[in-house]
Design a protein around this motif. Structure first.
Motif, PDB file in Angstrom:
ATOM      1  N   PRO A  11       0.811  -1.215   0.000  1.00 18.22           N
ATOM      2  CA  PRO A  11       0.000   0.000   0.000  1.00 18.22           C
ATOM      3  C   PRO A  11       0.844   1.265   0.000  1.00 18.22           C
ATOM      4  CG  PRO A  11       0.137  -0.885   2.209  1.00 18.22           C
ATOM      5  CD  PRO A  11       0.820  -1.880   1.307  1.00 18.22           C
ATOM      6  N   ALA A  12       0.244   2.349  -0.488  1.00 12.75           N
ATOM      7  CA  ALA A  12       0.806   3.677  -0.278  1.00 12.75           C
ATOM      8  C   ALA A  12       0.254   4.182   1.046  1.00 12.75           C
ATOM      9  CB  ALA A  12       0.402   4.610  -1.414  1.00 12.75           C
ATOM     10  N   ILE A  13       1.134   4.601   1.949  1.00 10.54           N
ATOM     11  CA  ILE A  13       0.723   4.964   3.305  1.00 10.54           C
ATOM     12  C   ILE A  13       0.991   6.452   3.539  1.00 10.54           C
ATOM     13  CG2 ILE A  13       1.064   4.510   5.762  1.00 10.54           C
ATOM     14  CD1 ILE A  13       1.915   1.688   5.026  1.00 10.54           C
ATOM     15  N   ALA A  14      -0.059   7.175   3.909  1.00  6.15           N
ATOM     16  CA  ALA A  14       0.061   8.604   4.204  1.00  6.15           C
ATOM     17  C   ALA A  14      -0.387   8.843   5.639  1.00  6.15           C
ATOM     18  CB  ALA A  14      -0.792   9.422   3.243  1.00  6.15           C
ATOM     19  N   THR A  15       0.424   9.549   6.409  1.00  4.16           N
ATOM     20  CA  THR A  15       0.099   9.846   7.797  1.00  4.16           C
ATOM     21  C   THR A  15      -0.219  11.326   7.950  1.00  4.16           C
ATOM     22  OG1 THR A  15       2.439  10.200   8.327  1.00  4.16           O
ATOM     23  CG2 THR A  15       1.559   7.986   8.655  1.00  4.16           C
ATOM     24  N   ALA A  65       0.339  10.233  16.996  1.00  4.02           N
ATOM     25  CA  ALA A  65       1.008   9.973  15.725  1.00  4.02           C
ATOM     26  C   ALA A  65       1.391   8.505  15.622  1.00  4.02           C
ATOM     27  CB  ALA A  65       2.256  10.846  15.601  1.00  4.02           C
ATOM     28  N   LEU A  66       1.121   7.900  14.472  1.00  2.16           N
ATOM     29  CA  LEU A  66       1.428   6.487  14.256  1.00  2.16           C
ATOM     30  C   LEU A  66       2.457   6.337  13.148  1.00  2.16           C
ATOM     31  CD1 LEU A  66      -2.165   4.907  14.286  1.00  2.16           C
ATOM     32  CD2 LEU A  66      -0.557   5.067  16.180  1.00  2.16           C
ATOM     33  N   ALA A  67       3.298   5.308  13.283  1.00  5.63           N
ATOM     34  CA  ALA A  67       4.261   4.941  12.246  1.00  5.63           C
ATOM     35  C   ALA A  67       3.894   3.554  11.724  1.00  5.63           C
ATOM     36  CB  ALA A  67       5.681   4.938  12.794  1.00  5.63           C
ATOM     37  N   ALA A  68       4.106   3.336  10.436  1.00  7.62           N
ATOM     38  CA  ALA A  68       3.732   2.071   9.803  1.00  7.62           C
ATOM     39  C   ALA A  68       4.965   1.265   9.440  1.00  7.62           C
ATOM     40  CB  ALA A  68       2.909   2.334   8.548  1.00  7.62           C
ATOM     41  N   SER A  69       4.836  -0.065   9.535  1.00  8.14           N
ATOM     42  CA  SER A  69       5.895  -0.967   9.076  1.00  8.14           C
ATOM     43  C   SER A  69       5.243  -2.161   8.391  1.00  8.14           C
ATOM     44  CB  SER A  69       6.772  -1.449  10.236  1.00  8.14           C
ATOM     45  OG  SER A  69       5.998  -2.164  11.188  1.00  8.14           O
ATOM     46  N   ILE A  70       5.936  -2.723   7.387  1.00 12.77           N
ATOM     47  CA  ILE A  70       5.424  -3.854   6.615  1.00 12.77           C
ATOM     48  C   ILE A  70       6.400  -5.017   6.783  1.00 12.77           C
ATOM     49  CG2 ILE A  70       4.723  -4.673   4.330  1.00 12.77           C
ATOM     50  CD1 ILE A  70       4.130  -1.845   3.532  1.00 12.77           C
ATOM     51  N   SER A  71       5.864  -6.204   7.012  1.00 13.34           N
ATOM     52  CA  SER A  71       6.708  -7.386   7.175  1.00 13.34           C
ATOM     53  C   SER A  71       7.405  -7.726   5.868  1.00 13.34           C
ATOM     54  CB  SER A  71       5.863  -8.581   7.633  1.00 13.34           C
ATOM     55  OG  SER A  71       4.906  -8.923   6.637  1.00 13.34           O
ATOM     56  N   PRO A  72       8.535  -8.432   5.923  1.00 18.77           N
ATOM     57  CA  PRO A  72       9.260  -8.770   4.683  1.00 18.77           C
ATOM     58  C   PRO A  72       8.422  -9.530   3.664  1.00 18.77           C
ATOM     59  CG  PRO A  72      10.644  -9.185   6.606  1.00 18.77           C
ATOM     60  CD  PRO A  72       9.279  -8.861   7.129  1.00 18.77           C
ATOM     61  N   ASP A  73       7.479 -10.362   4.123  1.00 19.22           N
ATOM     62  CA  ASP A  73       6.673 -11.119   3.166  1.00 19.22           C
ATOM     63  C   ASP A  73       5.468 -10.336   2.663  1.00 19.22           C
ATOM     64  OD1 ASP A  73       4.948 -11.120   5.327  1.00 19.22           O
ATOM     65  OD2 ASP A  73       4.881 -13.304   5.552  1.00 19.22           O
ATOM     66  N   GLY A  74       5.251  -9.117   3.170  1.00 24.00           N
ATOM     67  CA  GLY A  74       4.169  -8.279   2.691  1.00 24.00           C
ATOM     68  C   GLY A  74       2.797  -8.651   3.212  1.00 24.00           C
ATOM     69  N   HIS A  75       2.712  -9.607   4.143  1.00 22.20           N
ATOM     70  CA  HIS A  75       1.413 -10.062   4.639  1.00 22.20           C
ATOM     71  C   HIS A  75       0.950  -9.311   5.881  1.00 22.20           C
ATOM     72  CE1 HIS A  75       0.553 -13.819   2.261  1.00 22.20           C
ATOM     73  NE2 HIS A  75       1.803 -13.563   1.894  1.00 22.20           N
ATOM     74  N   THR A  76       1.835  -8.563   6.529  1.00 25.19           N
ATOM     75  CA  THR A  76       1.494  -7.910   7.787  1.00 25.19           C
ATOM     76  C   THR A  76       1.874  -6.437   7.736  1.00 25.19           C
ATOM     77  OG1 THR A  76       1.931  -9.977   8.973  1.00 25.19           O
ATOM     78  CG2 THR A  76       1.777  -7.967  10.295  1.00 25.19           C
ATOM     79  N   VAL A  77       0.919  -5.572   8.091  1.00 23.64           N
ATOM     80  CA  VAL A  77       1.178  -4.141   8.251  1.00 23.64           C
ATOM     81  C   VAL A  77       0.893  -3.791   9.704  1.00 23.64           C
ATOM     82  CG1 VAL A  77       0.544  -1.800   7.568  1.00 23.64           C
ATOM     83  CG2 VAL A  77       0.588  -3.628   5.856  1.00 23.64           C
ATOM     84  N   THR A  78       1.861  -3.174  10.371  1.00 19.65           N
ATOM     85  CA  THR A  78       1.723  -2.824  11.783  1.00 19.65           C
ATOM     86  C   THR A  78       1.780  -1.315  11.943  1.00 19.65           C
ATOM     87  OG1 THR A  78       2.783  -4.894  12.453  1.00 19.65           O
ATOM     88  CG2 THR A  78       2.665  -3.147  14.092  1.00 19.65           C
ATOM     89  N   LEU A  79       0.812  -0.767  12.666  1.00 17.36           N
ATOM     90  CA  LEU A  79       0.794   0.657  12.984  1.00 17.36           C
ATOM     91  C   LEU A  79       1.017   0.803  14.490  1.00 17.36           C
ATOM     92  CD1 LEU A  79      -2.302   1.864  10.902  1.00 17.36           C
ATOM     93  CD2 LEU A  79       0.090   1.803  10.222  1.00 17.36           C
ATOM     94  N   ALA A  80       1.978   1.621  14.868  1.00 18.49           N
ATOM     95  CA  ALA A  80       2.314   1.802  16.280  1.00 18.49           C
ATOM     96  C   ALA A  80       2.650   3.259  16.532  1.00 18.49           C
ATOM     97  CB  ALA A  80       3.505   0.913  16.659  1.00 18.49           C
ATOM     98  N   PRO A  81       2.420   3.742  17.754  1.00 18.11           N
ATOM     99  CA  PRO A  81       2.821   5.112  18.080  1.00 18.11           C
ATOM    100  C   PRO A  81       4.306   5.322  17.811  1.00 18.11           C
ATOM    101  CG  PRO A  81       1.404   4.228  19.800  1.00 18.11           C
ATOM    102  CD  PRO A  81       1.728   3.085  18.876  1.00 18.11           C
ATOM    103  N   THR A  82       4.643   6.512  17.351  1.00 15.62           N
ATOM    104  CA  THR A  82       6.044   6.832  17.114  1.00 15.62           C
ATOM    105  C   THR A  82       6.807   6.758  18.425  1.00 15.62           C
ATOM    106  OG1 THR A  82       5.639   9.188  17.446  1.00 15.62           O
ATOM    107  CG2 THR A  82       5.444   8.349  15.198  1.00 15.62           C
ATOM    108  N   SER A  83       8.110   6.621  18.330  1.00 14.37           N
ATOM    109  CA  SER A  83       8.920   6.416  19.528  1.00 14.37           C
ATOM    110  C   SER A  83       8.749   7.549  20.530  1.00 14.37           C
ATOM    111  CB  SER A  83      10.394   6.273  19.144  1.00 14.37           C
ATOM    112  OG  SER A  83      10.836   7.417  18.413  1.00 14.37           O
ATOM    113  N   ALA A  84       8.647   8.770  20.036  1.00 15.49           N
ATOM    114  CA  ALA A  84       8.494   9.901  20.957  1.00 15.49           C
ATOM    115  C   ALA A  84       7.152   9.835  21.681  1.00 15.49           C
ATOM    116  CB  ALA A  84       8.601  11.222  20.190  1.00 15.49           C
TER     117      ALA A  84
END
Length: 472
Positions: free
Chosen positions: A171-175, A225-244
């Motif tokens: 996906p294209a992800i816009a925050t 604020a959330l940051a997105a990450s995608i697993s190497p196989d492309g099957h999982t997208v995780t949204l989590a609060p930014t480190s700050a």
């Protein structure tokens, strides 16, 4: 592929049209096509206030295709299939048989245009397989290529929202402040059981699915604020609060209580937060959307009663400490295959389908009636008999439900029937069909009767908790 001179001119005209659209700044309307051979998109043109696409351009990525114009007639060969069209006519011939079109066939120079709404009935004659059109969003699915997904919260402080997809996505992800927008322009992502997903969390309260202009979009609402990450196989997208954001978040009361009562001071903090939340129970309100189910009365549809029962059962289960997901939490159209896929990929301990009926008295509890089917192959389960390994647990669950109903003096029966999607589920699975205790069908919407039934089902799940084998 071979083009006539007129077709070359048409391509030049098409390129100029695209350039003009870009200069004007108007968004170009496009049809997204998803197939096992290729995922692609092509421009939609307007003729007589209808949406049209070039048939040759549509078929070209899928096989060998040629086309030739002869006056007002247009002949197209796709692999070994011949299609014959005539300008201004709403009927074609494919392999010598008539094919009705929803609008008149159009010429654009040497380019043959068919109405987008004609594609579900026209394309199977060329392709030999099913075609599904989402006309409002201009998305075309060739064969069984849809990508389904689930969404669940993991951890508490900070929470993370985990999307699991049945196929790889990009996906294209816009925050933006308060939202994360994931746009699936090339992936055949389809709607979940409910387009609105709620998570019961103040930080990430909800997500909404919609489709438009050839794309699927998931918008996640959040208070941080959330940051997105995608697993190497492309099957999982995780949204989590930014480190700050995570560093500034205060510990939740639940996390503080857990640390104070059960964790030694030297233990690593939040060890369980890396494990996605697991729903112990999945509750499925039968029917929905275009499928109204049984007409229980002149004003009461089954789909509305099952949704009310599902929400009541979720409340009853969660009040007993059982984490619960309602598959259909709105008036959404959901296929039986979608229900099975969503339940299987969520990995709960038990699945409970809810039905309603105007005939009979009390409650009927069903388990699967398995047909003879294909043997499992390696790690894969045969779709029609996927329930086989869990049928014993399903029958034990049905017995527990019947026992709790009996305690409350609710008439009940346990039966086996080939009810889908029970046969397709790899987990303990029952269907509960609720009828009134009297001749008054309005009892089905009475809160006290609904709570009587759903309370019995919830108590049965608690009683069978250890046998079902997982903690909520």
């Amino acid at each position: 592929m071979r083009y006539a001179p007129s077709a070359r001119i048409t391509l030049v005209v098409l390129a100029l049209m695209l350039l003009c659209s870009a200069i004007s700044g108007a968004p170009e309307k496009r049809l997204s096509v998803y197939s096992t051979a290729a995922n692609y998109s092509l421009p939609i043109v307007s003729r007589d206030n209808r949406d049209y696409v070039g048939l040759l351009e549509l078929l070209e990525p899928l096989g060998t295709v040629t086309a030739r114009a002869d006056g007002s007639r247009w002949r197209l060969h796709y692999n070994h299939v011949l299609g014959e069209f005539q300008a201004g006519k709403d009927r074609a011939r494919v392999q010598g048989r008539d094919a009705d079109l929803t609008a008149k066939f159009q010429f654009d120079g040497g380019r043959g245009l068919v109405a987008v709404s004609s594609l579900p009935s026209l394309l199977p004659r060329f392709l030999g397989g099913p075609v599904t059109l989402h006309e409002e969003s201009d998305r075309l699915f060739i064969g069984s290529v849809a990508t389904h997904f689930t969404a669940s919260l993991a951890g508490q402080n900070p929470p993370r929202l985990v999307f699991q997809f049945t196929s790889a996505v990009s996906p294209a992800i816009a925050t933006q402040p308060g939202t994360v927008r994931m746009t699936f322009a090339r992936d055949p992502v389809v709607a979940p059981a409910s387009p609105t997903l709620t998570f019961g969390n103040k930080t990430i309260p909800s997500a909404i699915y919609n489709e438009n202009n050839g794309a699927a979009v998931i918008v996640v609402n959040s208070t941080v604020a959330l940051a997105a990450s995608i697993s190497p196989d492309g099957h999982t997208v995780t949204l989590a609060p930014t480190s700050a954001t995570a560093q500034n978040a205060p510990p939740s009361p639940a996390a503080q209580a857990t640390a104070a009562t059960s964790a030694p001071s030297s233990a690593p903090a939040a060890a369980s937060s890396s494990i996605p939340r697991r729903y112990f129970a999945v509750v499925d309100a039968a029917h929905g959307g275009d499928d109204r189910g049984e007409a229980l009365s002149s004003t009461l549809a089954e789909k509305d009663v099952t949704l009310a029962l599902a929400r009541s059962l979720r409340q009853q289960l969660e009040s007993r400490g059982i984490a619960t997901l309602v598959l259909r939490d709105s008036d959404a159209t959901t296929t039986l295959d979608q229900r099975a896929i969503m339940a299987n990929t969520t990995h709960p301990a038990v699945y409970i389908a809810l039905h309603a009926a105007s005939s009979g008295r009390g409650v009927r509890v069903y388990t699967a009636l398995l047909p003879s089917g294909t043997d499992d192959r390696g790690p894969f389960r045969a779709w029609t008999t996927a329930q086989r390994a869990a049928i014993g647990l399903s029958q034990a669950t049905a017995t527990a439900v019947a026992a709790e109903l009996q305690k409350r003096q609710v008439p009940n029966r346990t039966l086996s029937a080939p009810l889908r999607p029970l046969n397709n589920l790899t987990i303990a699975a029952v269907a509960v069909e609720v009828a009134p205790q009297s001749s008054d069908v309005q009892q089905l919407v009475a809160p006290d009767y609904q709570e009587l039934v759903t309370g019995a089902v919830a108590s049965a799940i608690v009683a069978a908790h250890d046998q079902l084998g997982a903690a909520p």
